[in-house]
Motif scaffolding. Structure first.
Motif, mmCIF file in Angstrom:
data_model
loop_
_atom_site.group_PDB
_atom_site.id
_atom_site.type_symbol
_atom_site.label_atom_id
_atom_site.label_comp_id
_atom_site.label_asym_id
_atom_site.label_seq_id
_atom_site.Cartn_x
_atom_site.Cartn_y
_atom_site.Cartn_z
ATOM 1 N N MET A 1 -1.213 7.574 14.224
ATOM 2 C CA MET A 1 -1.041 7.143 12.844
ATOM 3 C C MET A 1 -1.000 5.621 12.788
ATOM 4 S SD MET A 1 2.392 7.711 10.539
ATOM 5 C CE MET A 1 2.697 9.148 11.507
ATOM 6 N N ALA A 2 -1.753 5.102 11.839
ATOM 7 C CA ALA A 2 -1.801 3.650 11.683
ATOM 8 C C ALA A 2 -0.533 3.158 10.996
ATOM 9 C CB ALA A 2 -3.020 3.264 10.853
ATOM 10 N N MET A 3 0.007 2.060 11.481
ATOM 11 C CA MET A 3 1.192 1.475 10.858
ATOM 12 C C MET A 3 0.793 0.525 9.728
ATOM 13 S SD MET A 3 3.781 2.851 12.330
ATOM 14 C CE MET A 3 5.300 1.983 12.600
ATOM 15 N N THR A 4 -0.516 0.297 9.581
ATOM 16 C CA THR A 4 -1.025 -0.517 8.486
ATOM 17 C C THR A 4 -1.802 0.404 7.560
ATOM 18 O OG1 THR A 4 -1.193 -2.443 9.909
ATOM 19 C CG2 THR A 4 -2.451 -2.505 7.885
ATOM 20 N N THR A 5 -1.455 0.369 6.283
ATOM 21 C CA THR A 5 -2.111 1.202 5.279
ATOM 22 C C THR A 5 -2.433 0.320 4.070
ATOM 23 O OG1 THR A 5 -0.046 1.745 4.142
ATOM 24 C CG2 THR A 5 -0.683 3.190 5.988
ATOM 25 N N LYS A 6 -3.115 0.908 3.092
ATOM 26 C CA LYS A 6 -3.368 0.162 1.845
ATOM 27 C C LYS A 6 -2.047 -0.279 1.219
ATOM 28 C CE LYS A 6 -5.613 3.043 -0.587
ATOM 29 N NZ LYS A 6 -6.315 3.689 -1.692
ATOM 30 N N ALA A 7 -1.017 0.545 1.350
ATOM 31 C CA ALA A 7 0.294 0.216 0.764
ATOM 32 C C ALA A 7 0.939 -0.979 1.475
ATOM 33 C CB ALA A 7 1.220 1.425 0.812
ATOM 34 N N THR A 8 0.918 -0.975 2.805
ATOM 35 C CA THR A 8 1.550 -2.078 3.538
ATOM 36 C C THR A 8 0.743 -3.367 3.353
ATOM 37 O OG1 THR A 8 0.461 -1.503 5.634
ATOM 38 C CG2 THR A 8 2.654 -0.556 5.229
ATOM 39 N N GLU A 9 -0.581 -3.247 3.274
ATOM 40 C CA GLU A 9 -1.412 -4.433 3.015
ATOM 41 C C GLU A 9 -1.107 -5.008 1.632
ATOM 42 O OE1 GLU A 9 -5.350 -2.891 3.649
ATOM 43 O OE2 GLU A 9 -5.191 -3.056 5.832
ATOM 44 N N PHE A 10 -0.914 -4.136 0.649
ATOM 45 C CA PHE A 10 -0.568 -4.542 -0.714
ATOM 46 C C PHE A 10 0.750 -5.321 -0.715
ATOM 47 C CE2 PHE A 10 1.859 -3.606 -4.583
ATOM 48 C CZ PHE A 10 0.974 -3.955 -5.591
ATOM 49 N N LEU A 11 1.767 -4.778 -0.059
ATOM 50 C CA LEU A 11 3.074 -5.454 -0.006
ATOM 51 C C LEU A 11 2.975 -6.794 0.718
ATOM 52 C CD1 LEU A 11 5.358 -2.373 0.712
ATOM 53 C CD2 LEU A 11 5.250 -3.694 -1.417
ATOM 54 N N THR A 12 2.207 -6.841 1.790
ATOM 55 C CA THR A 12 2.024 -8.085 2.549
ATOM 56 C C THR A 12 1.357 -9.150 1.681
ATOM 57 O OG1 THR A 12 1.908 -6.874 4.641
ATOM 58 C CG2 THR A 12 0.978 -9.095 4.624
ATOM 59 N N ARG A 13 0.295 -8.750 0.969
ATOM 60 C CA ARG A 13 -0.398 -9.703 0.068
ATOM 61 C C ARG A 13 0.541 -10.241 -1.003
ATOM 62 N NH1 ARG A 13 -4.457 -5.959 0.067
ATOM 63 N NH2 ARG A 13 -3.958 -5.269 -2.065
ATOM 64 N N LYS A 14 1.459 -9.421 -1.475
ATOM 65 C CA LYS A 14 2.412 -9.831 -2.516
ATOM 66 C C LYS A 14 3.577 -10.649 -1.954
ATOM 67 C CE LYS A 14 1.186 -7.415 -6.349
ATOM 68 N NZ LYS A 14 1.376 -7.755 -7.732
ATOM 69 N N GLY A 15 3.673 -10.750 -0.613
ATOM 70 C CA GLY A 15 4.772 -11.496 0.004
ATOM 71 C C GLY A 15 6.104 -10.769 -0.081
ATOM 72 N N ILE A 16 6.060 -9.437 -0.147
ATOM 73 C CA ILE A 16 7.280 -8.624 -0.273
ATOM 74 C C ILE A 16 7.774 -8.251 1.131
ATOM 75 C CG2 ILE A 16 8.210 -6.442 -1.159
ATOM 76 C CD1 ILE A 16 7.310 -8.156 -3.477
ATOM 77 N N PRO A 17 9.055 -8.532 1.440
ATOM 78 C CA PRO A 17 9.576 -8.144 2.758
ATOM 79 C C PRO A 17 9.809 -6.628 2.849
ATOM 80 C CG PRO A 17 11.281 -9.261 1.473
ATOM 81 C CD PRO A 17 10.032 -9.275 0.642
ATOM 82 N N PHE A 18 9.416 -6.046 3.978
ATOM 83 C CA PHE A 18 9.596 -4.613 4.207
ATOM 84 C C PHE A 18 9.491 -4.350 5.704
ATOM 85 C CE2 PHE A 18 5.070 -5.273 3.985
ATOM 86 C CZ PHE A 18 4.540 -4.424 4.951
ATOM 87 N N SER A 19 9.923 -3.169 6.120
ATOM 88 C CA SER A 19 9.676 -2.722 7.487
ATOM 89 C C SER A 19 9.112 -1.312 7.415
ATOM 90 C CB SER A 19 10.957 -2.761 8.328
ATOM 91 O OG SER A 19 11.972 -1.957 7.755
ATOM 92 N N VAL A 20 8.322 -0.939 8.415
ATOM 93 C CA VAL A 20 7.652 0.359 8.436
ATOM 94 C C VAL A 20 8.368 1.282 9.420
ATOM 95 C CG1 VAL A 20 5.463 1.543 8.893
ATOM 96 C CG2 VAL A 20 5.449 -0.755 7.911
ATOM 97 N N HIS A 21 8.553 2.534 9.004
ATOM 98 C CA HIS A 21 9.241 3.530 9.841
ATOM 99 C C HIS A 21 8.425 4.818 9.846
ATOM 100 C CE1 HIS A 21 12.879 1.001 9.859
ATOM 101 N NE2 HIS A 21 12.405 0.635 8.679
ATOM 102 N N ALA A 22 8.140 5.302 11.041
ATOM 103 C CA ALA A 22 7.379 6.548 11.193
ATOM 104 C C ALA A 22 8.345 7.703 11.458
ATOM 105 C CB ALA A 22 6.397 6.424 12.348
ATOM 106 N N TYR A 23 7.945 8.888 11.049
ATOM 107 C CA TYR A 23 8.710 10.102 11.338
ATOM 108 C C TYR A 23 7.729 11.247 11.538
ATOM 109 C CZ TYR A 23 7.915 11.445 6.448
ATOM 110 O OH TYR A 23 7.333 11.772 5.254
ATOM 111 N N GLU A 24 8.212 12.316 12.125
ATOM 112 C CA GLU A 24 7.383 13.488 12.376
ATOM 113 C C GLU A 24 7.147 14.229 11.061
ATOM 114 O OE1 GLU A 24 5.029 15.819 14.676
ATOM 115 O OE2 GLU A 24 6.217 14.169 15.502
ATOM 116 N N TYR A 25 5.919 14.175 10.573
ATOM 117 C CA TYR A 25 5.574 14.849 9.320
ATOM 118 C C TYR A 25 5.300 16.309 9.609
ATOM 119 C CZ TYR A 25 2.936 16.107 5.117
ATOM 120 O OH TYR A 25 2.493 16.724 3.965
#
Length: 159
Positions: A1-25
């Protein structure tokens, strides 16, 4: 699973701080938000589920509410000056947002729907919101999530 998605790219472009967390889907695991909360060891109040809804059969709305809450469809419809609201069919939600069901994020949608965040979530230090892929969430401050998509905040869910 990619840790970079359209959502994380969107937040990065907006300069919004966040962290990504994976779990067993687990697609057969039932309520995805509750499953995610358990998998990452967080309170279900802080892990928000993303729902795609239409008000009066025309206005799409993206709603994020605590995973252990129920959406108040009448309150949501009233917020947009409508009479009723219904869940959008999974195929339509996927086509509209560009995300798979189980991985729909309010951030970086193909056709950005207005976003509403449950008022209860704004009282928390941080929330977890789908990051645009199944089994992936972003940890983000509620005010930052609101600012990223210019979300409305209202009492649209009950615990």
């Amino acid at each position: 699973m990619a840790m970079t998605t359209k959502a994380t790219e969107f937040l990065t472009r907006k300069g919004i701080p966040f962290s990504v967390h994976a779990y067993e889907y687990a697609p057969d695991g039932g309520k995805i938000g509750l499953q995610a909360a358990q998998a990452i060891g967080e309170n279900p109040e802080a892990v928000l589920k993303t729902l795609m809804v239409k008000v009066d059969r025309k206005q799409p709305v993206c709603v994020i509410i605590p995973s252990n809450h129920k959406l108040d469809l009448k309150a949501l419809a009233a917020l947009f000056g409508g009479r009723n609201a219904r869940m959008i069919a999974p195929e339509e939600a996927q086509a509209m947002t560009g995300f798979q069901v189980g991985g729909i994020s309010p951030f970086g949608q193909t056709e950005q729907a207005p976003v509403v965040i449950a008022e209860q979530a704004m009282k928390l230090d941080h929330i977890y919101v789908n990051a645009g892929d199944r089994g992936l969430v972003v940890k983000i401050a509620p005010a930052d999530a609101q600012r990223a998509v210019d979300a409305k905040v209202d009492l649209i869910s009950t615990g």
